[in-house]
Design a protein around this motif. Structure first.
Motif, PDB file in Angstrom:
ATOM      1  N   HIS A 156       8.236   0.591  -7.346  1.00 15.06           N
ATOM      2  CA  HIS A 156       8.531   2.330  -6.286  1.00 15.06           C
ATOM      3  C   HIS A 156       9.882   3.141  -7.226  1.00 15.06           C
ATOM      4  O   HIS A 156       9.704   4.125  -7.252  1.00 15.06           O
ATOM      5  CB  HIS A 156       9.585   1.795  -5.737  1.00 15.06           C
ATOM      6  N   TRP A 199       7.368   4.740  -9.809  1.00 13.32           N
ATOM      7  CA  TRP A 199       6.295   5.002  -9.545  1.00 13.32           C
ATOM      8  C   TRP A 199       5.948   6.211 -10.294  1.00 13.32           C
ATOM      9  O   TRP A 199       4.498   7.345 -10.441  1.00 13.32           O
ATOM     10  CB  TRP A 199       5.609   4.821  -8.414  1.00 13.32           C
ATOM     11  N   SER A 250       7.204   3.695   3.050  1.00 11.89           N
ATOM     12  CA  SER A 250       7.201   3.396   2.180  1.00 11.89           C
ATOM     13  C   SER A 250       8.998   2.543   2.731  1.00 11.89           C
ATOM     14  O   SER A 250       8.943   1.362   1.906  1.00 11.89           O
ATOM     15  CB  SER A 250       7.906   3.922   0.716  1.00 11.89           C
ATOM     16  N   PRO A 284       2.514  -0.886   1.120  1.00 14.43           N
ATOM     17  CA  PRO A 284       2.538  -0.294  -0.174  1.00 14.43           C
ATOM     18  C   PRO A 284       1.376  -0.358  -1.030  1.00 14.43           C
ATOM     19  O   PRO A 284       1.531   0.964  -1.834  1.00 14.43           O
ATOM     20  CB  PRO A 284       3.473  -1.027  -1.202  1.00 14.43           C
TER      21      PRO A 284
END
Lengths: 218, 546
Positions: free
Chosen positions: B409, B412, B425, B483
């Protein structure tokens, strides 16, 4: 394009030849560290079983052909010398000499494998291959096989490394003749050289551990 | 959002736009694209391994064997273990995030050996497909540990194919480690000194040492199992004088350190997350860096704690017990230092930080139960029970996957150039935390009460805890699914990510998102460490108290 003599160029992600060479050498040493651990498992097994069955190890060792093993040791050390000379020729950027010394190394390496083949055949004839048909003078205990299991695993893995080495050397000959290697960039020769010496060193350990161990018991 | 300043000067195409078509991916030598190849592959294996976990938990919801025979159940948990360990956890952070980030973090254009890097991916795929193929053709029932003489003499099924698959994948791991170490030694940008390296890089350096020195030992052990199975010789078979314990020694010599291959990179991710989201220089940089190396070294000396009941001598057991306790020291150094980094930081609870905080809690439980298990007396009581299962899932699933997801994350936006959905998220992170603990905490209790692992039937008195665990697994499964959806969604619909969405300090945030092919428009020169956050604001307040 192929006829032109041009040294292999610097890869795009390196700043200079020094960085490229140092990376290649370090990479090869790390690979050899990996190899040490790979063979290390077998050396551990050897230690454990030799400690457990000293008499069977002496018995098994006495079945090996010391003169042939010694001859092979000399051949292999000779091949290390020719390999060093190939690396030296690469450092000087002498294409034909590189190819020549590599050829000599390959000849000696092949000679080693041929002798090894005769030795294996001899074991086959005398029922010394581990498994159901195994038979050795002096004992009927199946644990006597452990020596030969390790003999074949260790020398077999070593021979496999030699074959890979010969393949790598064969791959270098046309490259050398084409003029790919220069004084700045001969990482391939250097790397394969390190590998070849490593395989030699393994044999330097295998020879006394397997062949000479039983002599004083005989 | 000061990003455009560095991204502006040149308009180099990003690594994603530089080339198109399947060939540009399958023959790429760009470490970033290879990272993506791994990301796709490990995700597939994670889903497969996860589905097996779902089936296992469904079966264990009742005391009887409702869904599977013992034999099928054996194959199920074996494959779950093998896929998750060798094909998901071990490559997860190093091969995906490490591959992508390590060169960028140290200011290099690529890893030292790009072709070798691609070769590693192909080795991994060949190994993975062989292993998965063995599953399709009947699977194996040895457990992921391949203990002899079970694996060599008695096991039915595709032991040989699976073993070769793992052997091949092992070399992918070795070569990746080799590539990383050479890159860290030789490819650092001017000014990137050893003690300016991000702790993520230190963690990967330590991991690589284990990969290079540990993996070949399990490789030779697997090779010997294969030889014994194929030629009916007695390497480990007592009938021919072999010693089955030798296999266990060789196996655990790698497979214990393998746990550190999974957890060390996650710890590296943690150090990045905790600093970035508390806006503080990491507390005790040198200690955190060297604790990684210390874990790598000590990790090689503790394998005997898997063999307390295998017939190893009591003296050996006591020594291994002592050495196992030592691992707690560098692990605790890390946890304390992250906590100290949080102290008086300006903490923002973005999604990556939620994973980071979750990691600290979960790792604390996983680590401390590890100390319990390192103690001879307790281990003999709970050996091969669900206590062990709970413990290693807390470390390998809880901690390692929280680290992986936190890192995924965090980076990303850098990897894809897109932002993901804030709200979903956070929902995902919370569900994973709750689901994980609901699944695995009851297993500590089950194990302590004496429920053995690897059986699909159990006495009725254990059902309540098992149902709770299975219910937790459902939540965890939904947590993992969320996710997948919003990350995929973000690829097309997510907002464009700026170069540095979190205001973090690492070198990777100084280049565009996603980076150009050679990572930087102009080769970077490093002038400060990766954690040069302004410490002045909180520092002023410190002078008041105490």
């Amino acid at each position: 394009m192929a006829s032109e003599a041009r040294p292999a160029p610097l890869a795009h992600h390196f700043d200079d030849y020094d960085q490229q060479r140092e990376s290649a050498t370090l990479g090869m040493w790390l690979f050899l560290a990996q190899e040490v651990m790979f063979f290390g498992g077998l050396f551990l097994a050897y230690t454990v079983y030799r400690w457990k069955y000293p008499a069977f190890f002496a018995l098994g060792s006495n079945q090996l052909d010391v003169p042939l093993g010694l001859a092979n040791t000399i051949v292999l050390i000779g091949s290390s010398l020719t390999m060093v000379l190939a690396v030296r020729a690469a450092q000087l950027g002498k294409a034909r000499q590189i190819a020549g010394w590599i050829g000599a190394t390959m000849a000696l390496g092949t000679g080693f494998l041929v002798v090894k083949g005769f030795e294996y055949h001899h074991k086959w004839v005398h029922h010394l291959i581990p498994g159901a048909g195994f038979h050795i003078e002096g004992t009927t205990d199946p644990a006597a096989q452990t020596f030969f299991v390790l003999y074949f695993c260790m020398t077999g893995l070593h021979a496999l490394h030699m074959i890979v080495g010969l393949g790598l050397l064969a791959f270098l000959v046309p490259k050398a003749l084409r003029g790919d290697f220069s004084a700045e960039n001969h990482n391939w020769v250097e790397g394969v050289g390190l590998y070849w010496h490593f395989v030699d060193v393994i044999w330097i350990f295998l020879f006394p551990l397997l062949y000479l161990l039983g002599r004083h018991h005989a | 959002m000061t990003a455009p300043a560095t991204a502006a000067p040149t308009e180099l195409p990003s690594y994603l736009e530089a080339a198109h078509g399947p060939k540009s991916w399958l023959l790429t030598r760009d470490h970033k694209r290879i990272g993506i190849l791994y990301l796709v592959a490990i995700s597939v294996f994670f889903v497969l391994g996860g589905l097996m976990a779902v089936l296992i938990r469904a079966e264990l919801a009742t005391p009887q064997g409702d869904m599977f025979s013992s034999d099928v159940y054996n194959r199920l948990f074996t494959m779950h273990g093998i896929l998750m360990i060798f094909f998901f956890l071990i490559p997860s952070i190093p091969a995906v995030l490490g591959n992508f980030l390590l060169p960028v973090m140290i200011g290099a254009k690529d890893l030292a050996f790009p072709k070798l890097n691609l070769t590693s991916w192909y080795l991994y795929m060949i190994g993975g497909l062989m292993t998965f193929g063995s599953l399709l053709t009947g699977g194996i029932d040895t457990g992921w540990t391949f203990y002899t003489p079970m694996s060599t003499t008695f096991a039915q099924g595709q032991v040989l194919v699976t073993a070769v698959g793992i052997f091949v994948a092992g070399f992918s791991s070795i070569l990746t480690g080799l590539n990383f170490i050479v890159t860290i030694h030789r490819m650092r940008a001017p000014g990137m000194t050893w003690f300016r390296l991000p702790l993520f890089v230190w963690a990967h350096y330590a991991t690589s040492i284990i990969q290079i020195l540990g993996t070949p030992v399990v490789a030779i052990a697997i090779l010997l199992v294969g030889a014994e199975r194929l030629f009916h010789i007695g390497v480990f078979d007592p009938k021919y004088g072999g010693d089955p314990l030798l296999f266990q020694h060789l196996f655990w010599f790698y497979s214990h350190p393998a746990v550190y291959i999974m957890i060390l990179p996650a710890m590296g991710v943690m150090s990045e997350l905790v600093t970035a989201f508390s806006r503080k220089r990491v507390f005790g940089y040198h200690f955190v860096a060297f604790s990684s190396l210390f874990i790598a070294v000590i990790g090689f000396l503790v394998w005997g704690h898997h063999m307390y009941v295998s017939g190893q001598s009591v003296v050996a057991g006591a020594i291994f017990s002592f050495l196992t306790m030592l691992v707690a020291i560098p692990s605790a150094v890390k946890v304390f230092n992250w906590t100290a980094t949080l102290y008086k930081g300006s903490i923002s609870l973005q999604t990556p930080m939620l994973y980071a905080l979750g990691f600290i809690g979960v790792f604390l439980i996983g680590g401390l139960t590890g100390v319990m298990l390192g103690t001879l007396g307790i281990d003999i009581h709970v050996h091969d029970t669900y206590f062990i299962v709970a413990h290693f899932h807390y470390v390998m699933v809880g901690s390692a996957i929280m680290g992986y997801l936190g890192g995924l994350h965090f980076w990303w936006p850098k990897i894809t150039g897109r932002m993901y959905d804030e709200f979903w998220s956070k929902v995902g992170a919370l569900l994973i935390f709750v689901g994980f603990n609901t699944t695995f905490f009851p297993q500590f209790i089950l194990g302590y009460l004496g429920m053995p692992r690897r059986y699909h039937m159990y006495p009725a008195e254990f059902q309540t805890w098992n149902v709770l665990s299975s219910a937790g697994a459902t939540i965890l499964g939904v947590g993992y699914l969320i996710p997948v959806i919003y990350l995929l969604w973000s690829l097309k619909f997510g907002a464009k990510a700026p170069a540095n969405p979190w205001g973090a300090k690492g070198l990777e945030w100084q280049t565009a998102s996603p980076p150009p092919v050679e990572n930087f428009a102009t080769p970077p020169v490093v002038t400060e460490e990766a954690y040069a956050y302004e410490t002045s604001a909180p520092a002023k307040e410190v002078t008041v108290g105490v």
